[in-house]
Design a protein around this motif. Sequence first.
Motif, short mmCIF file in Angstrom:
data_model
loop_
_atom_site.label_atom_id
_atom_site.label_comp_id
_atom_site.label_asym_id
_atom_site.label_seq_id
_atom_site.Cartn_x
_atom_site.Cartn_y
_atom_site.Cartn_z
N THR A 16 30.02 -19.32 -15.75
CA THR A 16 28.66 -18.80 -15.86
C THR A 16 27.80 -19.63 -16.82
O THR A 16 26.59 -19.41 -16.91
CB THR A 16 28.66 -17.34 -16.32
N ASP A 17 28.40 -20.58 -17.52
CA ASP A 17 27.59 -21.52 -18.30
C ASP A 17 27.44 -22.86 -17.58
O ASP A 17 26.95 -23.84 -18.16
CB ASP A 17 28.14 -21.71 -19.72
N GLY A 18 27.87 -22.91 -16.30
CA GLY A 18 27.61 -24.07 -15.46
C GLY A 18 28.72 -25.11 -15.38
O GLY A 18 28.61 -26.08 -14.62
N ARG A 19 29.81 -24.95 -16.13
CA ARG A 19 30.88 -25.94 -16.11
C ARG A 19 31.66 -25.88 -14.79
O ARG A 19 31.91 -24.81 -14.25
CB ARG A 19 31.84 -25.71 -17.27
N LEU A 20 32.06 -27.04 -14.30
CA LEU A 20 32.93 -27.10 -13.13
C LEU A 20 34.33 -26.68 -13.55
O LEU A 20 34.96 -27.32 -14.41
CB LEU A 20 32.95 -28.52 -12.54
N LEU A 21 34.83 -25.62 -12.94
CA LEU A 21 36.15 -25.09 -13.29
C LEU A 21 37.24 -25.60 -12.35
O LEU A 21 38.38 -25.80 -12.78
CB LEU A 21 36.13 -23.56 -13.26
N ALA A 22 36.90 -25.74 -11.08
CA ALA A 22 37.92 -26.14 -10.12
C ALA A 22 37.28 -26.82 -8.92
O ALA A 22 36.20 -26.46 -8.49
CB ALA A 22 38.71 -24.91 -9.65
N ALA A 23 38.03 -27.84 -8.40
CA ALA A 23 37.67 -28.51 -7.16
C ALA A 23 38.95 -28.58 -6.33
O ALA A 23 39.67 -29.59 -6.37
CB ALA A 23 37.10 -29.89 -7.42
N PRO A 24 39.31 -27.50 -5.62
CA PRO A 24 40.62 -27.41 -4.98
C PRO A 24 40.95 -28.60 -4.10
O PRO A 24 40.09 -29.09 -3.35
CB PRO A 24 40.48 -26.13 -4.14
N GLN B 84 31.23 -19.44 -7.13
CA GLN B 84 32.08 -20.20 -6.22
C GLN B 84 31.33 -20.65 -4.97
O GLN B 84 30.61 -19.86 -4.35
CB GLN B 84 33.28 -19.36 -5.80
N CYS B 85 31.51 -21.91 -4.61
CA CYS B 85 30.90 -22.45 -3.39
C CYS B 85 31.66 -21.95 -2.17
O CYS B 85 32.90 -22.04 -2.13
CB CYS B 85 30.91 -23.97 -3.45
N PRO B 86 30.97 -21.45 -1.16
CA PRO B 86 31.67 -20.94 0.02
C PRO B 86 32.23 -22.03 0.93
O PRO B 86 33.03 -21.73 1.82
CB PRO B 86 30.57 -20.15 0.75
N TYR B 87 31.85 -23.29 0.72
CA TYR B 87 32.24 -24.37 1.63
C TYR B 87 33.63 -24.93 1.28
O TYR B 87 34.58 -24.79 2.05
CB TYR B 87 31.17 -25.46 1.58
N HIS B 88 33.74 -25.53 0.11
CA HIS B 88 35.01 -26.16 -0.28
C HIS B 88 35.59 -25.53 -1.55
O HIS B 88 36.51 -26.07 -2.14
CB HIS B 88 34.82 -27.67 -0.48
N ARG B 89 35.05 -24.40 -1.93
CA ARG B 89 35.56 -23.57 -3.02
C ARG B 89 35.50 -24.24 -4.40
O ARG B 89 36.29 -23.90 -5.29
CB ARG B 89 37.00 -23.12 -2.73
N TRP B 90 34.59 -25.19 -4.57
CA TRP B 90 34.33 -25.62 -5.94
C TRP B 90 33.82 -24.38 -6.70
O TRP B 90 33.02 -23.59 -6.16
CB TRP B 90 33.30 -26.73 -5.98
N SER B 91 34.24 -24.23 -7.93
CA SER B 91 33.82 -23.06 -8.69
C SER B 91 33.35 -23.45 -10.08
O SER B 91 33.82 -24.45 -10.66
CB SER B 91 34.94 -22.02 -8.77
#
Length: 435
Positions: free
Chosen positions: A121-129, A111-118
Amino acid sequence: MSPAYAAPWRSPGFWADIRPRVWSALGLPPTVYADGAFFADEQSRLFGRAWTGVALAAELSRPGRLLVRSVAGKSVLLTRSGERLRGFMNTCRHRGTELAKEDCDIAGRIQCPYHRWSYSTDGRLLAAPLFEASPPSDFDPADWRLVPVRVDTWGPIVFVCFDAETPPLDVWLGDLPERLSGYRLDEWEPADLDGAVCTFDVGANWKLLVENFAEYYHLPWVHPKLAKVSRVRDHYRYQGPGMYCGQTTTPVSSDKHDDWAVLPAVGGLDASDAASGRFVAVFPNVLLAVLPNHMFIVLLEPLDTGRTLEHCTFLFPPGTAPPADDEPGRQRFAEAFETTRRFWIEVNDEDIDICERVQRGISRGGAPPGPMAPRFEEPLNRFHNMAADLMTLETVAGLAVPAGDRPGEADLYDTKPNPMPPRIEAEAAERHGAA
C-alpha cells in the motif's frame, strides 16, 4: 494536443475581456463551455495541474480500502498505508494493466489481475511471480514501484494533483482553513442514512455549475423557496486570499421555512458562524455549503463539454447523530435529515434545470458573453481569472493565488457591510482601522 495547433486559449489575449475587475469585465466566451478541443486541453492544463477534490477522507477510514477515481482523463488509486494517505496511477509497472476497476477492499496489497504482480500500500513491488526466476539483468524490485500521485487532505476532502510544480495544498487553499476553522470540519461525519450520498448526471459544463453556485443573482427567480431562508439582502462575499470564491448568508433566517434548522447544531461556534451559511467553491471542482448543523459537499467530475457528474454527500457535526443503539433518537434524526435533504435536492434540481438551459443556449446559440453584475457576480470574475491563469501559464511553479476582498468599503459593490462579519474579516477590519 498537437504542438502544431496553437490553441487560442493558451494566449493571454483570449482572456482579455475577463481580466478587468468585475465592473468592466465580461463573462467567458462560448468556446470554453461547448468546444471539444477546449475541453480536452482543459483536462490537461487545468485539471492536470490543479488540486482536484476526488473523495472524502471517511471513504478511506476502513483499513484495506482502495478507491478508484478519474481526474483529467487519468485513473488514480487512493489508499492508506498505516496512517498515511497514498495516491498512485492505476497502472501496473509490468505492462500497464489497470489494477482496479472500481472501489474495493484489498488484503494488504494491490495485485495486478494479468500477471499477478503485487504491490504494497506504499507502492513497493512485492512480487513478480515466475518473473523472478529468470529476471532481466540488473532487475531490482525497488526500481518498479507504482507511479505516485500527490495527495493531501483538508477537512473532510481528499485532493490529488499530478503536477510537481503546483504549490502545496495549504498554499492553494490560502486562508480558507483558518476562515472555516471554527467549524472543525475534519471532525464532521457521514451518517448511514438513505439519501446521504447521491450522484446526479447533469447535462451542463462543469464551469456553469460552479458559476451558478458562486452567485446569488438568480435566487429570487430560480429558487423562490430558498430565497426565503437565504435572502438576497443577507448575502455577502466570503473570500480572502486563496484558490476559491465564496459567499455567505448572514443570518440564515428560518421564519418562513425551517428546513435548514431542524438538525442539531455543532457546539462552540462564534456568533457569526452560528448564524450563517457559508457557500464556498474551491477551485476547480469542490462546492461546499457549511451550515451550523450540516454540510453539503459536491465534487464535480467533468465527463464532456456538456456533461458533468455531481457526487454529493451530507456530513454532520461530531456527536450530533445518535448512536446505533438509540433507535428512537436515530429515527428522529433521520426524519429531521429527510426534511433537510428534500430541501437541498429541490434546490439542486432547480439549479440543474437552469444550468442545462444555459448549456443549451450556449451550445445552440453561442451569443457573445455579456457584462457581469458587480454586486452579485464578483466571485465569478474571480473564478474566471483562476481558470485563465491555469490555461495560460506554461508553468504553475509561481502561480499566484487571488488576493482577498479588501477591508473597508472598497469591494462592497453596493452591498452594505456584513452586520456579523466572520472573525477573520472582523480582525482584518480592526487592523485596517488601526493602520
